[in-house]
Scaffold this motif. Structure first.
Motif, PDB file in Angstrom:
ATOM      1  N   GLU A 109     -22.487   1.661  -0.570  1.00  0.00           N
ATOM      2  CA  GLU A 109     -21.030   1.829  -0.547  1.00  0.00           C
ATOM      3  C   GLU A 109     -20.330   0.624  -1.158  1.00  0.00           C
ATOM      4  O   GLU A 109     -20.775  -0.513  -0.998  1.00  0.00           O
ATOM      5  N   ILE A 110     -19.226   0.899  -1.827  1.00  0.00           N
ATOM      6  CA  ILE A 110     -18.270  -0.120  -2.263  1.00  0.00           C
ATOM      7  C   ILE A 110     -17.015   0.177  -1.461  1.00  0.00           C
ATOM      8  O   ILE A 110     -16.545   1.318  -1.449  1.00  0.00           O
ATOM      9  N   GLN A 111     -16.483  -0.834  -0.779  1.00  0.00           N
ATOM     10  CA  GLN A 111     -15.336  -0.595   0.090  1.00  0.00           C
ATOM     11  C   GLN A 111     -14.147  -1.465  -0.294  1.00  0.00           C
ATOM     12  O   GLN A 111     -14.318  -2.627  -0.670  1.00  0.00           O
ATOM     13  N   PHE A 112     -12.971  -0.883  -0.180  1.00  0.00           N
ATOM     14  CA  PHE A 112     -11.719  -1.623  -0.330  1.00  0.00           C
ATOM     15  C   PHE A 112     -10.889  -1.376   0.919  1.00  0.00           C
ATOM     16  O   PHE A 112     -10.686  -0.226   1.313  1.00  0.00           O
ATOM     17  N   ARG A 113     -10.416  -2.448   1.544  1.00  0.00           N
ATOM     18  CA  ARG A 113      -9.552  -2.382   2.718  1.00  0.00           C
ATOM     19  C   ARG A 113      -8.325  -3.236   2.430  1.00  0.00           C
ATOM     20  O   ARG A 113      -8.442  -4.438   2.212  1.00  0.00           O
ATOM     21  N   SER A 114      -7.166  -2.625   2.430  1.00  0.00           N
ATOM     22  CA  SER A 114      -5.946  -3.373   2.121  1.00  0.00           C
ATOM     23  C   SER A 114      -5.623  -4.370   3.237  1.00  0.00           C
ATOM     24  O   SER A 114      -5.910  -4.132   4.409  1.00  0.00           O
ATOM     25  N   THR A 115      -5.047  -5.484   2.827  1.00  0.00           N
ATOM     26  CA  THR A 115      -4.587  -6.503   3.775  1.00  0.00           C
ATOM     27  C   THR A 115      -3.096  -6.733   3.642  1.00  0.00           C
ATOM     28  O   THR A 115      -2.475  -7.310   4.531  1.00  0.00           O
ATOM     29  N   SER A 116      -2.517  -6.293   2.527  1.00  0.00           N
ATOM     30  CA  SER A 116      -1.105  -6.521   2.266  1.00  0.00           C
ATOM     31  C   SER A 116      -0.595  -5.475   1.294  1.00  0.00           C
ATOM     32  O   SER A 116      -1.281  -5.117   0.336  1.00  0.00           O
ATOM     33  N   VAL A 117       0.599  -4.985   1.544  1.00  0.00           N
ATOM     34  CA  VAL A 117       1.268  -4.057   0.643  1.00  0.00           C
ATOM     35  C   VAL A 117       2.659  -4.610   0.396  1.00  0.00           C
ATOM     36  O   VAL A 117       3.397  -4.888   1.334  1.00  0.00           O
ATOM     37  N   LYS A 118       2.990  -4.794  -0.884  1.00  0.00           N
ATOM     38  CA  LYS A 118       4.298  -5.349  -1.227  1.00  0.00           C
ATOM     39  C   LYS A 118       4.968  -4.435  -2.242  1.00  0.00           C
ATOM     40  O   LYS A 118       4.449  -4.213  -3.338  1.00  0.00           O
ATOM     41  N   ARG A 119       6.098  -3.915  -1.855  1.00  0.00           N
ATOM     42  CA  ARG A 119       6.854  -3.033  -2.747  1.00  0.00           C
ATOM     43  C   ARG A 119       7.357  -3.856  -3.933  1.00  0.00           C
ATOM     44  O   ARG A 119       7.914  -4.927  -3.759  1.00  0.00           O
ATOM     45  N   THR A 120       7.156  -3.327  -5.149  1.00  0.00           N
ATOM     46  CA  THR A 120       7.597  -4.035  -6.357  1.00  0.00           C
ATOM     47  C   THR A 120       8.682  -3.277  -7.112  1.00  0.00           C
ATOM     48  O   THR A 120       9.225  -3.792  -8.079  1.00  0.00           O
ATOM     49  N   GLY A 121       8.978  -2.061  -6.701  1.00  0.00           N
ATOM     50  CA  GLY A 121      10.005  -1.251  -7.340  1.00  0.00           C
ATOM     51  C   GLY A 121      10.251  -0.007  -6.521  1.00  0.00           C
ATOM     52  O   GLY A 121       9.680   0.164  -5.441  1.00  0.00           O
ATOM     53  N   ASP A 122      11.089   0.876  -7.036  1.00  0.00           N
ATOM     54  CA  ASP A 122      11.400   2.107  -6.307  1.00  0.00           C
ATOM     55  C   ASP A 122      10.165   2.956  -6.054  1.00  0.00           C
ATOM     56  O   ASP A 122      10.044   3.604  -5.021  1.00  0.00           O
ATOM     57  N   THR A 123       9.247   2.977  -7.013  1.00  0.00           N
ATOM     58  CA  THR A 123       8.052   3.817  -6.879  1.00  0.00           C
ATOM     59  C   THR A 123       6.760   3.035  -7.090  1.00  0.00           C
ATOM     60  O   THR A 123       5.707   3.623  -7.295  1.00  0.00           O
ATOM     61  N   SER A 124       6.827   1.694  -7.059  1.00  0.00           N
ATOM     62  CA  SER A 124       5.623   0.902  -7.327  1.00  0.00           C
ATOM     63  C   SER A 124       5.379  -0.130  -6.235  1.00  0.00           C
ATOM     64  O   SER A 124       6.291  -0.529  -5.516  1.00  0.00           O
ATOM     65  N   ALA A 125       4.115  -0.558  -6.171  1.00  0.00           N
ATOM     66  CA  ALA A 125       3.729  -1.535  -5.165  1.00  0.00           C
ATOM     67  C   ALA A 125       2.510  -2.319  -5.635  1.00  0.00           C
ATOM     68  O   ALA A 125       1.753  -1.856  -6.493  1.00  0.00           O
TER      69      ALA A 125
END
Length: 191
Positions: A109-125
């Motif tokens: 398995e290759i795993q990705f687990r987010s630690t931070s989400v930052k909005r960068t625009g109306d529809t982007s992050a």
């Protein structure tokens, strides 16, 4: 915010997703399960002198949770099964699955687990998280763009670059680039 959440991934999808009008956060909030049948994870590695290697992963799973009250608490979890790698060339696929690259037999398995989400625009992050491959874990960043929300289904286009040498997959450098470009289309179903 929602775009950041679906950010990995990881791992690459070639299908471009048209950006729709901004979706209200309250409309997108909730938990989603990634639908592999309606998603794709594509990657490419450049080669000195032109050309390179293009491929995709056929098997993956994951989830997205969009928190309407605190974007930073939104989450993305993605698992890719490297034995499902495909380039259209069986000899190259076998090499990529071998211990020289993914070592799929010992690291399934290759795993990705987010630690931070930052909005960068109306529809982007921007989605930051921990990517684990071949027993090695490093922070990685992916850009996510919301492609739409309709009838309980959400779609993102996710892109990013990963240095393969960090994960012990640097065979062939410098002829083949150390940078893996990911282009993903990820579709999630609410529920």
């Amino acid at each position: 915010m929602y775009a950041r959440i679906f950010g990995f991934a990881a791992l690459a999808a070639c299908l471009a997703v048209p950006v729709s009008a901004a979706v209200a956060l309250s409309d997108a909030a909730g938990s989603y399960t990634i639908s592999p049948a309606n998603s794709s994870i594509r990657f490419s590695v450049g080669k000195a002198g032109g050309g390179g290697l293009d491929g995709a992963f056929a098997r993956f799973k994951g989830s997205i949770r969009i928190d309407s009250s605190d974007v930073g608490r939104s989450r993305v979890d993605l698992t890719i099964f490297p034995e499902s790698v495909g380039t259209g060339q069986s000899r190259i696929d076998a090499f990529l699955r071998s211990d020289a690259v993914f070592d799929a037999a010992n690291s399934p398995e290759i795993q990705f687990r987010s630690t931070s989400v930052k909005r960068t625009g109306d529809t982007s992050a921007l989605v930051t998280g921990r990517l684990t491959a071949r027993g090695k874990t490093f922070p990685e960043k992916f850009t996510a763009e919301l492609g739409g929300l309709k009838a309980g289904t959400i779609k993102f286009r996710v892109t990013g670059k990963v240095l393969r040498s960090r994960y012990g997959m640097d065979v062939g450098t410098p002829i083949y680039s150390n940078i893996v470009n990911f282009d993903m289309t990820l579709t999630g179903k609410r529920g």
